[in-house]
Write a protein that holds these residues in place. Structure first.
Motif, PDB file in Angstrom:
ATOM      1  N   PHE A  52      30.533  10.428 -69.999  1.00  0.00           N
ATOM      2  CA  PHE A  52      29.815  11.464 -69.240  1.00  0.00           C
ATOM      3  C   PHE A  52      28.444  10.924 -68.821  1.00  0.00           C
ATOM      4  O   PHE A  52      28.025  11.047 -67.669  1.00  0.00           O
ATOM      5  CB  PHE A  52      29.651  12.714 -70.111  1.00  0.00           C
ATOM      6  N   ASP A  55      29.715  14.416 -80.909  1.00  0.00           N
ATOM      7  CA  ASP A  55      29.984  13.597 -79.716  1.00  0.00           C
ATOM      8  C   ASP A  55      30.430  12.185 -80.072  1.00  0.00           C
ATOM      9  O   ASP A  55      30.155  11.223 -79.341  1.00  0.00           O
ATOM     10  CB  ASP A  55      28.771  13.566 -78.768  1.00  0.00           C
ATOM     11  N   THR A  67      32.592  16.774 -73.620  1.00  0.00           N
ATOM     12  CA  THR A  67      33.617  15.887 -73.055  1.00  0.00           C
ATOM     13  C   THR A  67      34.226  14.988 -74.133  1.00  0.00           C
ATOM     14  O   THR A  67      35.407  14.652 -74.066  1.00  0.00           O
ATOM     15  CB  THR A  67      33.008  15.006 -71.944  1.00  0.00           C
TER      16      THR A  67
HETATM   17  C1  RAM Z   1      29.112  15.687 -73.656  1.00  0.00           C
HETATM   18  C2  RAM Z   1      27.645  15.827 -73.928  1.00  0.00           C
HETATM   19  C3  RAM Z   1      26.900  16.444 -72.771  1.00  0.00           C
HETATM   20  C4  RAM Z   1      27.603  17.674 -72.252  1.00  0.00           C
HETATM   21  C5  RAM Z   1      29.034  17.358 -71.910  1.00  0.00           C
HETATM   22  C6  RAM Z   1      29.778  18.574 -71.421  1.00  0.00           C
HETATM   23  O1  RAM Z   1      29.357  14.572 -72.855  1.00  0.00           O
HETATM   24  O2  RAM Z   1      27.489  16.624 -75.072  1.00  0.00           O
HETATM   25  O3  RAM Z   1      25.591  16.762 -73.185  1.00  0.00           O
HETATM   26  O4  RAM Z   1      26.953  18.214 -71.130  1.00  0.00           O
HETATM   27  O5  RAM Z   1      29.676  16.852 -73.062  1.00  0.00           O
END
Ligand code: RAM
Length: 335
Positions: free
Chosen positions: A43, A198, A225
Motif C-alpha cells: 500500500f 500490519d 490491506t
Molecule cells: C494498510 C495501512 C494503511 C491503511 C490501509 C487501508 O496498508 O494500515 O494505513 O490505510 O491498510
C-alpha cells in the motif's frame, strides 16, 4: 496608438514584477520526506509511486521515502529525529500513533520543517493539516454495511485491524461500533477486535486464532490491506471460505485471487497512488507559499482537482471504490 503602447508597457512591467516576486517567494530544490507506518507494505509502495509522480510533475523536488521495519511510533520518532538533523524541507507522514508523535513533529516544525500527515493522522498540534483518503465516518459505517449484506445481517463478527495505536484504523473502528448500534444490526454481534500489526504473519495467526476462539463466527472486517490479505489466506488454509465472510480495505492486486474465488466477495479502498501524489503535491505547494493550509481553503491539487480543508485542518481526498468479481481485474493492474 501611443496610449495602447503605454498600456502594453505597464502590463509587461506588471508581469515582470509579479514573476520576480513569486520567484523570490518560491523555494527551489526542496527535499520532501514521505514517512510511512512501516516498510514492506505494498500500500505504501503505491503511495511512494504517487509521491514520485508529483515530484516529477512539479520539478525541483528531491523525494525521500522512509519507514521503520515495524509500525511503531518509536521507530518513526527516530527517523524524524534524523530528518530534522538532515534539515529536510517537509515531512509527509502516515502516523503510527495520534499523540506520541506530536512532540517530535512540533520540534520539526519549530526548526522550519513543514509537517503534514496523510492516511493515518497526527493530532492537530503536531501537523499543519491531515489528508484523509475519505471521511472516517463513511469508511467505518460502510465496512459494517458490507459485512452485514454478506451475512444477511445475522451472526457474530470480528475485526482484524492493524496496530492497536493506528490512528486511521482506530477512528474507523469507532465508527463501525456506532453503525452497529443501528436497529438493522440487532442480530449481529461484534465479538472481538484483534491486531495483526500490519505484519502478514502476525495477521495470519490472529485470523487463525479467531476461527478457533469463535466457532460460530460469520464474518470478519479487516480494515487494513495487510490484514485482509493475510485473512484471505488463513480462510483458505483453514477451509473456512464461504463459511466465514471477509470484507475490509484491500489492495486489488493482493486480493484478486480471493475476490475471484469468493473468499472475499466485496471490499473497498481508495487509490493509494492518488493519496501519495496528493500529499506530496500539497506539501510542495505549502512550501512554495501557494497553499496556506487554513481551514476553508480550497487547494488545487494537480490532476486530482480541488481538495478543501475542513475542520481541524483535515482535508478529504474522495470516496473509496468498491471491488467485486467483475471489476477486480481492471484495478488489480493499477495497484
Ligand atoms: C494498510 C495501512 C494503511 C491503511 C490501509 C487501508 O496498508 O494500515 O494505513 O490505510 O491498510
Amino acid at each position: 496608438m501611443k496610449k495602447q503602447k503605454f498600456i502594453l508597457t505597464i502590463v509587461l512591467i506588471a508581469i515582470f514584477i509579479s514573476s520576480v516576486v513569486s520567484f523570490a517567494g518560491a523555494k527551489e530544490n526542496v527535499r520532501i520526506a514521505m514517512l510511512v507506518k512501516n516498510l514492506g507494505n505494498a500500500f505504501f509502495e503505491a503511495c511512494r509511486d504517487g509521491g514520485l509522480e508529483a515530484a516529477k510533475e512539479l520539478g525541483g523536488i528531491e523525494f525521500i521515502f522512509q519507514g521503520p521495519t515495524t509500525p511503531t511510533a518509536e521507530g518513526q520518532i527516530e527517523i524524524i529525529d534524523s530528518l530534522i538533523a538532515q534539515k529536510v524541507d517537509a515531512i509527509v507522514i502516515s502516523a503510527n500513533d495520534v499523540d506520541a508523535l506530536v512532540p517530535i513533529c512540533k520540534r520539526a516544525m519549530k526548526s522550519g520543517i513543514t509537517v503534514i500527515s496523510f492516511d493515518s493522522g497526527i493530532a492537530p498540534e503536531g501537523r499543519i493539516l491531515h489528508l484523509a483518503p475519505s471521511s472516517s465516518e463513511f469508511i467505518g459505517r460502510s465496512q459494517v454495511k458490507m459485512i452485514a449484506n454478506l451475512i444477511d445481517h445475522k451472526g457474530e463478527i470480528a475485526i482484524l485491524s492493524a496496530s492497536s495505536q493506528a490512528t486511521n484504523q482506530n477512528e474507523w473502528i469507532e465508527w463501525m461500533k456506532e453503525e452497529l448500534k443501528e436497529p438493522a444490526y440487532k442480530d449481529m454481534k461484534l465479538v472481538a477486535v484483534v491486531y495483526g500489526d500490519d505484519l502478514s504473519d502476525k495477521s495470519y495467526r490472529e485470523a487463525m486464532g479467531l476461527f478457533k476462539s469463535y466457532p460460530d463466527l460469520r464474518g470478519i472486517i479487516s480494515p487494513t490491506t495487510v490484514g485482509i490479505a493475510a485473512t484471505g489466506k488463513a480462510l483458505e488454509d483453514a477451509e473456512k471460505s464461504g463459511k466465514i465472510e471477509l470484507t475490509g480495505l484491500g489492495l486489488p492486486s493482493e486480493m484478486k485471487q480471493y475476490i475471484k474465488n469468493g473468499t472475499c466477495r466485496q471490499m473497498s479502498l481508495w487509490n493509494p497512488i492518488d493519496l501519495g501524489y496528493s500529499s506530496t503535491y500539497i506539501a510542495f505547494k505549502l512550501l512554495q507559499g501557494e497553499f496556506q493550509g487554513k481551514e476553508g481553503e480550497v487547494m488545487k491539487v494537480g490532476r486530482m482537482g480541488e481538495i478543501k480543508i475542513g475542520s481541524d485542518n483535515v482535508a478529504i481526498m474522495g470516496e473509496p471504490y468498491i471491488f467485486e468479481k467483475d471489476n477486480i481485474d481492471k484495478f488489480a493492474e493499477i495497484y
